[in-house]
Write a protein that holds these residues in place. Structure first.
Motif, PDB file in Angstrom:
ATOM      1  N   ALA A   9      70.819  -1.760  22.754  1.00 38.89           N
ATOM      2  CA  ALA A   9      70.746  -2.813  23.757  1.00 38.89           C
ATOM      3  C   ALA A   9      71.394  -2.427  25.080  1.00 38.89           C
ATOM      4  CB  ALA A   9      71.410  -4.089  23.222  1.00 38.89           C
ATOM      5  N   PHE A  10      72.486  -1.641  25.030  1.00 41.43           N
ATOM      6  CA  PHE A  10      73.198  -1.282  26.263  1.00 41.43           C
ATOM      7  C   PHE A  10      74.058  -0.068  25.962  1.00 41.43           C
ATOM      8  CE2 PHE A  10      76.444  -1.609  29.566  1.00 41.43           C
ATOM      9  CZ  PHE A  10      75.706  -1.992  30.680  1.00 41.43           C
ATOM     10  N   SER A  11      73.872   1.001  26.735  1.00 46.03           N
ATOM     11  CA  SER A  11      74.605   2.231  26.487  1.00 46.03           C
ATOM     12  C   SER A  11      75.847   2.311  27.362  1.00 46.03           C
ATOM     13  CB  SER A  11      73.709   3.447  26.759  1.00 46.03           C
ATOM     14  OG  SER A  11      73.562   3.651  28.160  1.00 46.03           O
ATOM     15  N   THR A  12      76.729   3.238  27.022  1.00 45.88           N
ATOM     16  CA  THR A  12      77.910   3.464  27.846  1.00 45.88           C
ATOM     17  C   THR A  12      77.526   3.977  29.229  1.00 45.88           C
ATOM     18  OG1 THR A  12      78.104   5.627  26.752  1.00 45.88           O
ATOM     19  CG2 THR A  12      79.521   3.852  25.938  1.00 45.88           C
ATOM     20  N   GLU A  13      76.336   4.551  29.362  1.00 50.29           N
ATOM     21  CA  GLU A  13      75.860   5.034  30.656  1.00 50.29           C
ATOM     22  C   GLU A  13      75.207   3.926  31.490  1.00 50.29           C
ATOM     23  OE1 GLU A  13      76.828   8.005  28.077  1.00 50.29           O
ATOM     24  OE2 GLU A  13      75.074   6.747  27.701  1.00 50.29           O
ATOM     25  N   ASN A  14      74.822   2.831  30.862  1.00 51.74           N
ATOM     26  CA  ASN A  14      74.130   1.760  31.583  1.00 51.74           C
ATOM     27  C   ASN A  14      75.028   1.026  32.579  1.00 51.74           C
ATOM     28  OD1 ASN A  14      71.973   0.816  28.797  1.00 51.74           O
ATOM     29  ND2 ASN A  14      71.595   2.227  30.478  1.00 51.74           N
ATOM     30  N   TRP A  15      76.341   1.242  32.507  1.00 53.51           N
ATOM     31  CA  TRP A  15      77.234   0.630  33.495  1.00 53.51           C
ATOM     32  C   TRP A  15      76.955   1.158  34.899  1.00 53.51           C
ATOM     33  CZ3 TRP A  15      79.672  -3.523  31.956  1.00 53.51           C
ATOM     34  CH2 TRP A  15      80.075  -3.660  30.619  1.00 53.51           C
ATOM     35  N   LYS A  16      76.249   2.283  34.998  1.00 51.39           N
ATOM     36  CA  LYS A  16      75.931   2.870  36.302  1.00 51.39           C
ATOM     37  C   LYS A  16      74.830   2.092  37.025  1.00 51.39           C
ATOM     38  CE  LYS A  16      76.820   7.468  34.339  1.00 51.39           C
ATOM     39  NZ  LYS A  16      76.180   8.756  33.967  1.00 51.39           N
ATOM     40  N   ARG A  17      74.178   1.184  36.343  1.00 53.62           N
ATOM     41  CA  ARG A  17      73.078   0.425  36.949  1.00 53.62           C
ATOM     42  C   ARG A  17      73.623  -0.587  37.964  1.00 53.62           C
ATOM     43  NH1 ARG A  17      68.449  -0.709  32.336  1.00 53.62           N
ATOM     44  NH2 ARG A  17      68.197   1.482  31.719  1.00 53.62           N
ATOM     45  N   PRO A  18      72.745  -1.136  38.813  1.00 54.99           N
ATOM     46  CA  PRO A  18      73.206  -2.115  39.805  1.00 54.99           C
ATOM     47  C   PRO A  18      73.958  -3.273  39.153  1.00 54.99           C
ATOM     48  CG  PRO A  18      70.956  -1.446  40.277  1.00 54.99           C
ATOM     49  CD  PRO A  18      71.304  -0.840  38.951  1.00 54.99           C
ATOM     50  N   LYS A  19      75.012  -3.738  39.819  1.00 54.13           N
ATOM     51  CA  LYS A  19      75.866  -4.779  39.259  1.00 54.13           C
ATOM     52  C   LYS A  19      75.076  -6.032  38.896  1.00 54.13           C
ATOM     53  CE  LYS A  19      80.128  -7.378  40.107  1.00 54.13           C
ATOM     54  NZ  LYS A  19      79.561  -8.666  39.669  1.00 54.13           N
ATOM     55  N   GLU A  20      74.114  -6.410  39.716  1.00 54.94           N
ATOM     56  CA  GLU A  20      73.321  -7.614  39.435  1.00 54.94           C
ATOM     57  C   GLU A  20      72.585  -7.479  38.103  1.00 54.94           C
ATOM     58  OE1 GLU A  20      69.592 -10.182  41.348  1.00 54.94           O
ATOM     59  OE2 GLU A  20      70.272  -8.321  42.299  1.00 54.94           O
ATOM     60  N   GLU A  21      72.036  -6.297  37.852  1.00 54.38           N
ATOM     61  CA  GLU A  21      71.305  -6.077  36.612  1.00 54.38           C
ATOM     62  C   GLU A  21      72.250  -6.065  35.412  1.00 54.38           C
ATOM     63  OE1 GLU A  21      68.245  -2.765  34.626  1.00 54.38           O
ATOM     64  OE2 GLU A  21      68.633  -2.771  36.783  1.00 54.38           O
ATOM     65  N   VAL A  22      73.398  -5.394  35.558  1.00 54.88           N
ATOM     66  CA  VAL A  22      74.376  -5.350  34.469  1.00 54.88           C
ATOM     67  C   VAL A  22      74.884  -6.755  34.148  1.00 54.88           C
ATOM     68  CG1 VAL A  22      76.677  -4.546  33.801  1.00 54.88           C
ATOM     69  CG2 VAL A  22      75.079  -2.971  34.910  1.00 54.88           C
ATOM     70  N   ASP A  23      75.185  -7.524  35.180  1.00 57.11           N
ATOM     71  CA  ASP A  23      75.668  -8.894  34.965  1.00 57.11           C
ATOM     72  C   ASP A  23      74.636  -9.724  34.199  1.00 57.11           C
ATOM     73  OD1 ASP A  23      77.994  -8.301  36.292  1.00 57.11           O
ATOM     74  OD2 ASP A  23      77.414  -9.261  38.179  1.00 57.11           O
TER      75      ASP A  23
END
Length: 255
Positions: A78-92
């Motif tokens: 569902a969400f990787s440790t690397e996915n934090w690099k994505r835009p903040k709006e998308e991560v939120d």
């Protein structure tokens, strides 16, 4: 080939394909890299978050499809440790999806005897995300059917490094000896313990890599890739992957 005749809960789409499956050769553990949500949305002129919302709704469909044929564990990346690099709006937005998914689907998951689990690190996840997941885990902990395991804030290299660090610490403390270390023991230091290794990995969206997902556990898994993005991956596509799995001979290095 013995056809599959048992049912678990309501019948999903793809009943004809289900009847063609060999009930004696159903993978115990299927892992899925749910890729392509953003691209699916962008192709339709929609924001990427719309793709994640559609992908979320698809989780239950594939869960019911797996449940219908007797898969024991379904792990969703569902969400990787690397996915934090994505835009903040998308991560939120992604962090808020469990708050929408579980309250809406938990009753049906409980009715189908599904147990929720999470594989990944809590640190860094918002409190509201963790609460939604923990509530679902608590509500389903006594269920004995399919384990729906979400790999959230998960990365396999970090998992193995942390496992090695814990293993070294136990050796230094004399809890185990170096001679005792083997594959089985090391597996107990991974986040996926005590789940079995995946028999089948499915990745959507046409990417042909495993993206730091269960590197140790996938050593002898069968891999199946599709060009379909996750929101358009339906029950009959899942059963097609199972059919392909059943056509393969798993030799584990032997003849």
């Amino acid at each position: 080939m013995k056809p599959f005749k048992r049912w678990f809960g309501s019948k999903p789409e793809g009943e004809e394909l289900i009847q063609q499956l060999d009930s004696d050769n159903i993978p115990n553990h299927v892992a899925v890299i749910m890729d392509g949500n953003g691209r699916w949305a962008q192709k339709r002129g929609l924001p990427r978050v719309a793709g994640h919302h559609s992908g979320m709704k698809n989780v239950k469909k594939i869960t019911m499809a797996a449940n219908a044929i007797g898969v024991r564990v379904l792990t969703m990346y569902a969400f990787s440790t690397e996915n934090w690099k994505r835009p903040k709006e998308e991560v939120d937005y992604l962090m808020k999806l469990p708050m929408e998914f579980f309250p809406k689907e938990i009753d049906e998951l409980i009715a189908n005897n599904v147990q929720i689990r999470m594989t990944g690190w809590h640190e860094g996840l918002p409190d509201y995300t963790l609460k939604a997941i923990q509530d679902a885990i608590d509500q389903t902990k006594n269920n004995t059917g399919l384990i729906l395991n979400f790999a959230l804030n998960y990365g396999s290299r970090k998992e193995m490094l942390r496992g090695i660090q814990r293993l070294v610490a136990d050796v230094k403390q004399g809890e185990i000896s170096g001679e005792e270390i083997d594959e089985s023991l090391f597996s107990r230091y991974l986040l996926t313990d005590p789940l079995p290794d995946p028999d089948l990995l499915i990745r959507t969206s046409g990417e042909l890599r495993i993206s730091n997902f269960m590197l140790w556990q996938l050593a002898y898994s069968e891999l199946w890739f599709t060009e379909l993005c996750w929101p358009e991956f339906k029950e009959h596509n899942f059963y097609e992957a199972i059919q392909e799995y059943q056509r393969r001979a798993r030799r584990y290095g032997g003849l």
